[in-house]
Write an enzyme that holds these catalytic residues in place. Structure first.
Site, PDB file in Angstrom:
ATOM      1  N   HIS A 154       0.833  -1.202   0.000  1.00 41.91           N
ATOM      2  CA  HIS A 154       0.000   0.000   0.000  1.00 41.91           C
ATOM      3  C   HIS A 154       0.869   1.254   0.000  1.00 41.91           C
ATOM      4  CE1 HIS A 154      -3.260  -2.777   1.094  1.00 41.91           C
ATOM      5  NE2 HIS A 154      -4.094  -1.817   0.727  1.00 41.91           N
ATOM      6  N   LYS A 158      -0.765   5.024   4.559  1.00 43.83           N
ATOM      7  CA  LYS A 158      -1.651   4.088   5.259  1.00 43.83           C
ATOM      8  C   LYS A 158      -1.112   3.872   6.668  1.00 43.83           C
ATOM      9  CE  LYS A 158      -3.838  -0.467   4.771  1.00 43.83           C
ATOM     10  NZ  LYS A 158      -5.172   0.035   5.099  1.00 43.83           N
TER      11      LYS A 158
HETATM   12  P1  NAP Z   1      -6.857   9.798   3.819  1.00 46.23           P
HETATM   13  O1  NAP Z   1      -6.625  10.420   2.501  1.00 46.23           O
HETATM   14  O2  NAP Z   1      -5.784   9.915   4.861  1.00 46.23           O
HETATM   15  O3  NAP Z   1      -8.221  10.390   4.408  1.00 46.23           O
HETATM   16  C1  NAP Z   1      -8.620  10.135   5.724  1.00 46.23           C
HETATM   17  C2  NAP Z   1      -9.679  11.154   6.116  1.00 46.23           C
HETATM   18  O4  NAP Z   1     -10.022  10.914   7.486  1.00 46.23           O
HETATM   19  C3  NAP Z   1      -9.225  12.602   6.016  1.00 46.23           C
HETATM   20  O5  NAP Z   1     -10.269  13.379   5.534  1.00 46.23           O
HETATM   21  C4  NAP Z   1      -8.893  12.931   7.480  1.00 46.23           C
HETATM   22  O6  NAP Z   1      -9.021  14.296   7.792  1.00 46.23           O
HETATM   23  C5  NAP Z   1      -9.946  12.140   8.189  1.00 46.23           C
HETATM   24  N1  NAP Z   1      -9.540  11.937   9.579  1.00 46.23           N
HETATM   25  C6  NAP Z   1      -8.347  11.504  10.042  1.00 46.23           C
HETATM   26  N2  NAP Z   1      -8.350  11.486  11.383  1.00 46.23           N
HETATM   27  C7  NAP Z   1      -9.565  11.941  11.760  1.00 46.23           C
HETATM   28  C8  NAP Z   1     -10.187  12.154  13.006  1.00 46.23           C
HETATM   29  N3  NAP Z   1      -9.541  11.885  14.156  1.00 46.23           N
HETATM   30  N4  NAP Z   1     -11.435  12.649  13.031  1.00 46.23           N
HETATM   31  C9  NAP Z   1     -12.103  12.902  11.874  1.00 46.23           C
HETATM   32  N5  NAP Z   1     -11.579  12.707  10.646  1.00 46.23           N
HETATM   33  C10 NAP Z   1     -10.328  12.243  10.596  1.00 46.23           C
HETATM   34  O7  NAP Z   1      -7.131   8.223   3.675  1.00 46.23           O
HETATM   35  P2  NAP Z   1      -7.870   7.469   2.484  1.00 46.23           P
HETATM   36  O8  NAP Z   1      -6.872   6.877   1.565  1.00 46.23           O
HETATM   37  O9  NAP Z   1      -8.944   8.333   1.939  1.00 46.23           O
HETATM   38  O10 NAP Z   1      -8.542   6.251   3.277  1.00 46.23           O
HETATM   39  C11 NAP Z   1      -9.572   6.455   4.213  1.00 46.23           C
HETATM   40  C12 NAP Z   1      -9.916   5.122   4.872  1.00 46.23           C
HETATM   41  O11 NAP Z   1     -10.418   4.235   3.869  1.00 46.23           O
HETATM   42  C13 NAP Z   1      -8.716   4.407   5.495  1.00 46.23           C
HETATM   43  O12 NAP Z   1      -9.130   3.722   6.659  1.00 46.23           O
HETATM   44  C14 NAP Z   1      -8.300   3.421   4.430  1.00 46.23           C
HETATM   45  O13 NAP Z   1      -7.612   2.308   4.968  1.00 46.23           O
HETATM   46  C15 NAP Z   1      -9.643   3.041   3.889  1.00 46.23           C
HETATM   47  N6  NAP Z   1      -9.656   2.528   2.524  1.00 46.23           N
HETATM   48  C16 NAP Z   1     -10.618   1.620   2.265  1.00 46.23           C
HETATM   49  C17 NAP Z   1     -10.752   1.106   1.010  1.00 46.23           C
HETATM   50  C18 NAP Z   1     -11.836   0.100   0.743  1.00 46.23           C
HETATM   51  O14 NAP Z   1     -11.965  -0.345  -0.406  1.00 46.23           O
HETATM   52  N7  NAP Z   1     -12.613  -0.275   1.745  1.00 46.23           N
HETATM   53  C19 NAP Z   1      -9.902   1.523  -0.021  1.00 46.23           C
HETATM   54  C20 NAP Z   1      -8.935   2.483   0.265  1.00 46.23           C
HETATM   55  C21 NAP Z   1      -8.829   2.980   1.548  1.00 46.23           C
HETATM   56  P3  NAP Z   1      -7.711  15.155   8.252  1.00 46.23           P
HETATM   57  O15 NAP Z   1      -7.151  15.700   6.990  1.00 46.23           O
HETATM   58  O16 NAP Z   1      -8.290  16.182   9.162  1.00 46.23           O
HETATM   59  O17 NAP Z   1      -6.758  14.219   8.963  1.00 46.23           O
END
Ligand code: NAP
Length: 267
Positions: A154, A158
């Site tokens: 990844h 992550k």
């Molecule tokens: P990302 O770009 O880091 O986005 C994470 C989001 O969560 C940001 O908007 C962040 O806001 C927010 N966040 C972080 N800490 C927070 C808190 N304490 N309170 C409220 N909001 C908070 O990550 P991503 O790549 O979009 O992935 C998001 C999630 O989806 C992860 O858990 C990842 O593992 C998962 N994911 C799932 C799939 C699937 O197919 N199921 C695929 C890819 C990723 P800030 O900017 O304020 O930190």
């Protein structure tokens, strides 16, 4: 019928892609977002992907009380994503959770609330339909190839390891694989962690590098043969067909399911 949606994590990489998908879908309406900063602002003030004036809340309870959406989507981090999902289910709002890294206890707790309120919840470690098939094919292969290791790769932003997909793959493999102590019985590590994480006797190797998105290879070994089942997500748009499916299916459920295969109608 239009599905009214609230999304948490609108500034994230997955959240941004999800907003683009929701706005394109005629049967979906994004009615609000949950974001720890930007409370009281409108989505078009904080992201370029949306021109509409959609309210932002920093508090899930307030958001759910005021907007009462049909479906809540969480794409944040495990700690806060769990609290969001719990709140949604307590408000009898169907939840689609893409956030990875929930513990078994957390999933069990959400399952109890969903069951009690007869409300749907889909926790999907991977929304990419190809990744779900990779897991199902691995489950089939494990019946004949019990020696198996997983390599998951990844992007370096992550925070959890191993990936939810790797853990889910092991959960599925265990349904068909005869329990086995694989590898050399006297094996030892000169460098701690060199053999990767050990989940029920199956090794998971997690790589984190810039340039990667989400990739997994399940490698089965046997006498003079290797079987590799591999899936690559090159862009987050690969997750959107599965997310769309989950949004459409979650309202038909009255309980929690873990994994998109439960709503893919694969028979
Ligand atoms: P990302 O770009 O880091 O986005 C994470 C989001 O969560 C940001 O908007 C962040 O806001 C927010 N966040 C972080 N800490 C927070 C808190 N304490 N309170 C409220 N909001 C908070 O990550 P991503 O790549 O979009 O992935 C998001 C999630 O989806 C992860 O858990 C990842 O593992 C998962 N994911 C799932 C799939 C699937 O197919 N199921 C695929 C890819 C990723 P800030 O900017 O304020 O930190």
């Amino acid at each position: 019928m239009t599905v009214k949606i609230v999304l948490a994590g609108p500034r994230g990489k997955m959240g941004t892609e999800a907003i683009k998908m929701i706005l394109k879908e005629q049967s979906f309406e994004l009615v609000g977002c949950i974001d720890r900063i930007n409370n009281g602002k409108s989505l078009n003030e904080v992201t370029h992907v949306c021109e509409n004036s959609i309210p932002i809340y920093d508090d899930a309870e307030n958001c759910f009380n005021e907007l009462n959406p049909d479906v809540f989507i969480d794409l944040t981090v495990p700690k806060i994503g769990f609290e969001h999902a719990k709140s949604a289910l307590k408000h009898s709002i169907a939840a689609v959770v893409g956030t990875s890294g929930f513990s078994e206890e957390q999933i069990d707790e959400l399952a109890v609330i969903a069951e009690k309120n007869k409300i749907g919840c889909i926790i999907a470690p991977n929304f990419a339909l190809g990744a779900v098939l990779m897991m199902l094919f691995s489950k089939m292969a494990a019946k004949y190839f019990p020696d198996v290791e997983i390599i998951e790769k990844h992007h370096d932003k992550k925070i959890d390891a191993p990936s939810g997909t790797a853990l889910k793959t092991i959960e599925m493999i265990k349904q068909t694989r005869k329990s086995k102590n694989q590898g050399h019985p006297d094996e030892y590590e000169i460098l701690k962690g060199a053999r990767g994480g050990n989940a029920d006797g199956i090794r998971i190797h997690s790589m984190r590098l810039p340039g990667l998105v989400a990739h997994q290879e399940v490698v089965f070994g046997s006498k003079s043969q290797l079987l590799s089942i591999k899936h690559d997500s090159f862009h987050r748009e690969s997750f959107m067909d599965g997310l769309k499916l989950a949004i459409n299916e979650v309202s038909k459920l009255q309980n929690l399911v873990y994994g998109l295969e439960h709503v893919m109608n694969l028979d």
